[in-house]
Design a protein around this motif. Structure first.
Motif, short mmCIF file in Angstrom:
data_model
loop_
_atom_site.label_atom_id
_atom_site.label_comp_id
_atom_site.label_asym_id
_atom_site.label_seq_id
_atom_site.Cartn_x
_atom_site.Cartn_y
_atom_site.Cartn_z
N UNK A 25 44.60 32.80 31.99
CA UNK A 25 44.92 34.12 31.24
C UNK A 25 45.55 34.92 32.37
N UNK A 26 44.86 34.71 33.58
CA UNK A 26 45.44 35.94 34.65
C UNK A 26 46.82 35.47 35.21
N UNK A 27 47.04 34.10 35.18
CA UNK A 27 48.16 33.65 35.64
C UNK A 27 49.54 33.97 34.55
N UNK A 28 48.97 33.84 33.43
CA UNK A 28 49.98 34.15 32.37
C UNK A 28 50.30 35.71 32.39
N UNK A 29 49.44 36.57 32.60
CA UNK A 29 49.57 37.97 32.59
C UNK A 29 50.51 38.44 33.71
N UNK A 30 49.99 37.84 34.99
CA UNK A 30 50.79 38.12 36.11
C UNK A 30 52.20 37.55 35.79
N UNK A 31 52.39 36.33 35.14
CA UNK A 31 53.75 36.07 35.05
C UNK A 31 54.89 36.84 34.22
N UNK A 32 53.97 37.62 33.33
CA UNK A 32 54.67 38.42 32.19
C UNK A 32 54.82 39.97 32.81
N UNK A 33 53.96 40.14 33.98
CA UNK A 33 53.91 41.37 34.64
C UNK A 33 54.37 41.14 36.12
N UNK A 34 55.34 41.06 36.42
CA UNK A 34 55.49 40.84 37.84
C UNK A 34 55.52 42.12 38.51
N UNK A 35 54.82 42.04 39.70
CA UNK A 35 54.71 43.24 40.61
C UNK A 35 55.71 43.41 41.75
N UNK A 36 56.08 44.66 41.67
CA UNK A 36 57.34 45.18 42.87
C UNK A 36 56.82 44.92 44.09
N UNK A 63 37.20 53.76 33.67
CA UNK A 63 38.32 53.08 34.06
C UNK A 63 38.27 52.09 34.90
N UNK A 64 39.29 50.83 35.13
CA UNK A 64 39.01 49.79 35.87
C UNK A 64 39.36 50.56 37.06
N UNK A 65 38.69 49.90 38.25
CA UNK A 65 39.21 50.41 39.68
C UNK A 65 38.59 49.28 40.57
N UNK A 66 39.63 49.11 41.56
CA UNK A 66 38.82 47.96 42.60
C UNK A 66 38.11 48.67 43.70
N UNK A 67 36.91 48.05 43.93
CA UNK A 67 35.97 48.40 44.89
C UNK A 67 36.09 47.43 45.96
N UNK A 119 48.89 46.24 40.56
CA UNK A 119 48.19 45.71 39.23
C UNK A 119 47.59 46.55 38.44
N UNK A 120 46.62 47.47 38.66
CA UNK A 120 45.83 48.45 38.13
C UNK A 120 46.67 49.44 37.23
N UNK A 121 48.04 49.81 37.90
CA UNK A 121 48.97 50.43 37.03
C UNK A 121 49.58 49.77 36.06
N UNK A 122 49.65 48.62 35.93
CA UNK A 122 50.03 47.77 34.90
C UNK A 122 49.38 47.54 33.78
N UNK A 123 47.77 47.41 33.98
CA UNK A 123 47.01 47.13 33.09
C UNK A 123 47.13 48.22 31.85
N UNK A 124 46.61 47.97 30.80
CA UNK A 124 46.37 48.99 29.58
C UNK A 124 45.08 48.18 28.74
N UNK A 125 44.55 49.49 28.31
CA UNK A 125 43.21 48.89 27.77
C UNK A 125 43.64 47.98 26.41
#
Length: 307
Positions: A296-307, A249-253, A270-276
């Motif tokens: 690609x990162x910028x586009x994903x964040x635009x489509x998945x705003x963080x609370x 699983x993806x995890x920040x270190x 961020x990690x809660x919104x990511x899916x495989x």
């Protein structure tokens, strides 16, 4: 991860630049006074690093851009190299944060670990970490190692599981790490009695390994489950009943001295919104579509705003 058009191989010059600060960027973990600082209440800047493949670079971009949007100054050190290299960088303070994978990181910090359950591997990783390093919440998104052959090779030798590779006199190829790790040739020999006629050091699931497999220069290699090339080329993923391939699983270190509450909240969101599935599509845009990780990162964040 990477496919026939992807670029997973380390670019030596970039890697050297990315590590230019190693040894002088911060406290060395393991020194008498290093790594013992408590998590700060606020962090004004953070250096985000990545490994030498596109998925890691993408995740680092997503982390960095999400933190920058919260007003934190973000410095980037992409393409650092393999796990041993970027672990040295986070330990010596050259970088403060890298994307990681639970099972692979656990194998790095605890070479005797045999955990195959995703949740137990995550808990074991938290306990195995060097003092001064921590992982945040693991993502539901995962990118597992897989050992593959072409359909022609599978049909010729009757290959369905890793144990079927025994006594077939085949040539394997891939990264230098795959040759020595338990989730590779070491585990294949110990758990399945599998040895190869030859091993060709190429790259980590990248274009060199994929082309060599397609051209039958090698018959076995290590790819990753988010790589669309597996389905596109009809590669056969061999079953692993002995579980030498860990959950990933993806995890920040992150260094504890940069683990402020706002950073934790942002990265966990961020990690809660990511899916495989989403990760597979995003990496394909980089590798096959030739888009930049930044875009690609910028586009994903635009489509998945963080609370």
């Amino acid at each position: 991860m990477l496919r026939s058009t992807l670029i997973r191989t380390a670019i030596a010059g970039v890697a050297v630049l990315g590590l230019a600060g190693c040894g002088g960027g911060g406290d060395q973990l393991g020194n008498d006074n290093a790594g013992s600082s408590p998590a700060p209440s606020k962090v004004s800047s953070i250096t985000v690093g990545s490994a030498d493949f596109s998925e890691s670079q993408l995740l680092a971009e997503i982390y960095g851009q999400a933190l920058a949007a919260k007003g934190i100054e973000v410095k980037k050190k992409p393409n650092i190299g393999n796990r041993e290299t970027y672990m040295a960088a986070i330990k010596d303070g050259s970088v403060d944060l890298v994307p990681e994978y639970t099972g692979a990181a656990l194998a790095y910090f605890d070479k005797n670990s045999t955990e195959t359950d995703p949740d137990k591997a995550y808990e074991a990783l938290k306990k195995a970490l060097t003092p001064g390093l921590e992982v945040l919440d693991k993502s539901p998104a995962a990118d597992e190692d897989t050992i593959v052959v072409t359909k022609a090779t599978a049909d010729k030798y009757g290959l369905k599981s890793l144990g079927d590779l025994k006594d077939k006199n085949l040539i394997a190829g891939g990264s230098s790490e795959f040759k020595v790790r338990s989730a590779g040739l070491k585990g294949l020999k110990e758990k399945y009695g599998v040895e190869f006629k030859e091993y060709k050091t190429l790259d980590a699931g990248g274009p060199l390994s994929i082309k060599a497999l397609e051209d039958n220069q090698i018959q076995v290699t290590n790819l990753f489950t988010t790589q669309s090339v597996i389905k596109e080329q009809g590669f056969v993923q061999l079953d692993d009943p002995e579980n030498i391939l860990p959950p990933n699983n993806i995890v920040p270190l992150i260094r504890t001295d940069h683990k402020s509450d706002d950073i934790v909240a942002t990265l966990n969101a961020v990690d809660a919104k990511l899916t495989t599935d989403a990760l597979t599509d995003l990496v394909k845009r980089i590798d096959a579509g030739k888009e930049s990780a930044d875009a690609v990162a910028k586009d994903w964040l635009a489509k998945n705003p963080l609370s």
